[in-house]
Design a protein around this motif. Structure first.
Motif, PDB file in Angstrom:
ATOM      1  N   ASN A 188      -2.985 -20.604   3.270  1.00 14.42           N
ATOM      2  CA  ASN A 188      -2.308 -22.172   3.980  1.00 14.42           C
ATOM      3  C   ASN A 188      -3.149 -23.309   3.281  1.00 14.42           C
ATOM      4  O   ASN A 188      -3.578 -24.191   2.955  1.00 14.42           O
ATOM      5  N   THR A 189      -4.642 -22.779   1.832  1.00 12.52           N
ATOM      6  CA  THR A 189      -5.406 -23.727   1.622  1.00 12.52           C
ATOM      7  C   THR A 189      -5.419 -23.711   0.434  1.00 12.52           C
ATOM      8  O   THR A 189      -4.326 -23.612  -0.024  1.00 12.52           O
ATOM      9  N   LEU A 190      -6.448 -25.193   0.144  1.00 10.66           N
ATOM     10  CA  LEU A 190      -6.326 -25.118  -1.688  1.00 10.66           C
ATOM     11  C   LEU A 190      -6.689 -23.690  -2.272  1.00 10.66           C
ATOM     12  O   LEU A 190      -6.357 -23.795  -3.725  1.00 10.66           O
ATOM     13  N   ALA A 191      -7.195 -22.605  -1.591  1.00  9.78           N
ATOM     14  CA  ALA A 191      -7.272 -21.110  -2.569  1.00  9.78           C
ATOM     15  C   ALA A 191      -5.736 -21.146  -3.127  1.00  9.78           C
ATOM     16  O   ALA A 191      -5.511 -20.658  -3.314  1.00  9.78           O
ATOM     17  N   GLY A 192      -4.998 -21.239  -2.362  1.00 13.38           N
ATOM     18  CA  GLY A 192      -3.378 -20.775  -2.495  1.00 13.38           C
ATOM     19  C   GLY A 192      -3.339 -18.909  -2.060  1.00 13.38           C
ATOM     20  O   GLY A 192      -3.855 -18.234  -1.730  1.00 13.38           O
ATOM     21  N   GLU A 198      -7.410  -9.880  -6.201  1.00 10.45           N
ATOM     22  CA  GLU A 198      -6.937  -9.846  -4.412  1.00 10.45           C
ATOM     23  C   GLU A 198      -5.847  -8.850  -4.167  1.00 10.45           C
ATOM     24  O   GLU A 198      -6.213  -8.008  -3.576  1.00 10.45           O
ATOM     25  N   GLN A 199      -4.633  -8.413  -5.078  1.00 12.56           N
ATOM     26  CA  GLN A 199      -3.540  -7.699  -3.988  1.00 12.56           C
ATOM     27  C   GLN A 199      -3.938  -6.617  -4.377  1.00 12.56           C
ATOM     28  O   GLN A 199      -3.632  -5.600  -3.363  1.00 12.56           O
ATOM     29  N   SER A 283     -17.390  -9.552   1.464  1.00 13.62           N
ATOM     30  CA  SER A 283     -18.343  -9.903   0.495  1.00 13.62           C
ATOM     31  C   SER A 283     -17.979 -10.952  -0.506  1.00 13.62           C
ATOM     32  O   SER A 283     -18.432 -12.788  -0.944  1.00 13.62           O
ATOM     33  N   ARG A 284     -16.259 -10.995  -0.663  1.00 16.11           N
ATOM     34  CA  ARG A 284     -15.689 -11.970  -2.184  1.00 16.11           C
ATOM     35  C   ARG A 284     -14.791 -13.007  -0.871  1.00 16.11           C
ATOM     36  O   ARG A 284     -14.452 -14.226  -1.412  1.00 16.11           O
ATOM     37  N   GLY A 285     -14.872 -12.651   0.617  1.00 21.93           N
ATOM     38  CA  GLY A 285     -14.442 -13.786   1.385  1.00 21.93           C
ATOM     39  C   GLY A 285     -12.596 -13.281   1.437  1.00 21.93           C
ATOM     40  O   GLY A 285     -11.776 -13.937   2.216  1.00 21.93           O
ATOM     41  N   LEU A 286     -12.432 -11.662   0.787  1.00 25.14           N
ATOM     42  CA  LEU A 286     -10.553 -11.754   1.158  1.00 25.14           C
ATOM     43  C   LEU A 286     -10.248 -10.734   2.494  1.00 25.14           C
ATOM     44  O   LEU A 286      -8.978 -11.258   2.430  1.00 25.14           O
TER      45      LEU A 286
END
Length: 296
Positions: A188-192, A198-199, A283-286
């Motif tokens: 729910n951020t600008l990252a969408g 990622e999935q 590391s990638r914030g996922l």
């Protein structure tokens, strides 16, 4: 949410995974089967088992848990947190797991540590019992516990809403629910929303660690509010725990550990493949490490 047949298959996979790997984990890392805490910035260097104990203490402090008498440890592993909490609060604690091997080992550890297994013993002595049970459909009475602890078990739940609802029903009025769980980044951020890449990354982790799916921390908060939890707080501790996966990878690069992985069989072998995926996910914030505290 997964179907009934998918959930049954998932439970069997989780049981087999932990039946096969818990002994090796205890041999290498000890009784605590969860992340360590390396300070708010993730830069504090410390002995790995101490880091795991520090995580328990840091989460309890964050949750402002100062006392407890009747504790439920959801996803108790071999009883690390259960015994720690029972002793810390001189409480009666119950740990549940899907793994008969874990439940048996946890009971043996409790007995060796001198914990009473007799529910009729005086409350002034800590007590800990363990059983195989499904966290989405427990055998306990409503309003039975004043503190429910879930340390990295929410990610295994095939129905997150039912998991939180069950915990809500088991809590006494005024009781505290405190969980730490694997999440994915907020959408729910600008990252969408999650990208296809990622999935795909998460799907590999799901398959190797027998997870149905994970959700974001804001989603957990929304579920808790809808169920009726009060005083809801959440926090992202991804940075504080991220060094854990590099340390696990380092510990696995050992002839004895490699031999143990091979001896434990396919569940341990496939689980070891996920170490790099978890490390790069952080590391990638996922991949995120979320905390939620709430009261009934």
């Amino acid at each position: 949410m997964t179907s009934a047949s998918e959930s049954a298959n998932l439970y069997q996979q989780i049981q087999q995974f932990y039946d096969a790997t818990s002994g090796l984990w205890e041999q290498v890392w000890g009784e605590h089967m969860h992340h360590g805490y390396y300070g708010p910035t993730g830069t504090h260097q410390k002995e790995r088992r101490q880091a795991q104990i520090d995580l328990i203490e840091a989460v309890l402090t964050w949750g402002d848990v100062t006392q407890a008498k009747q504790i439920l440890d959801v996803g108790c592993g071999i009883g690390g947190s259960t015994l720690y909490l029972a002793e810390k609060y001189t409480a009666q604690a119950v740990g549940i797991t899907l793994s008969p091997v874990q439940a048996k080992r946890a009971a043996a550890r409790s007995q060796s540590a001198g914990f009473s297994l007799d529910p009729n013993q005086p409350e002034k002595s800590p007590q800990a019992t363990f059983q195989v049970a499904n966290a989405l459909d427990t055998p306990f009475d409503d309003n039975q516990f004043d503190f429910i602890w879930s340390m990295e078990s929410g990610e295994h739940m095939p129905d997150k809403e039912q998991f939180l609802r069950e915990c809500y029903q088991l809590l006494q009025p005024g009781g505290i629910f405190l969980m730490a769980t694997w999440c994915h980044r907020p959408t729910n951020t600008l990252a969408g929303g999650l990208t296809a890449d990622e999935q795909a990354h998460l799907k590999l982790i799901y398959d190797l660690y027998h997870l149905p799916y994970v959700i974001s921390l804001p989603e957990y908060g929304a579920i808790a509010r809808n169920i009726g939890f009060q005083s809801i707080r959440t926090a992202d501790w991804s940075t504080a725990v991220a060094p854990f996966w590099n340390l696990v990878i380092d510990s696995a690069i050992n002839p004895g550990v490699i031999a143990g992985i091979l001896q434990a069989g396919w569940p341990a072998i496939t689980g070891s493949f996920a170490l790099h995926l978890m490390n790069t996910g952080f590391s990638r914030g996922l991949v995120r490490y979320g905390l939620l505290c709430a009261t009934k």
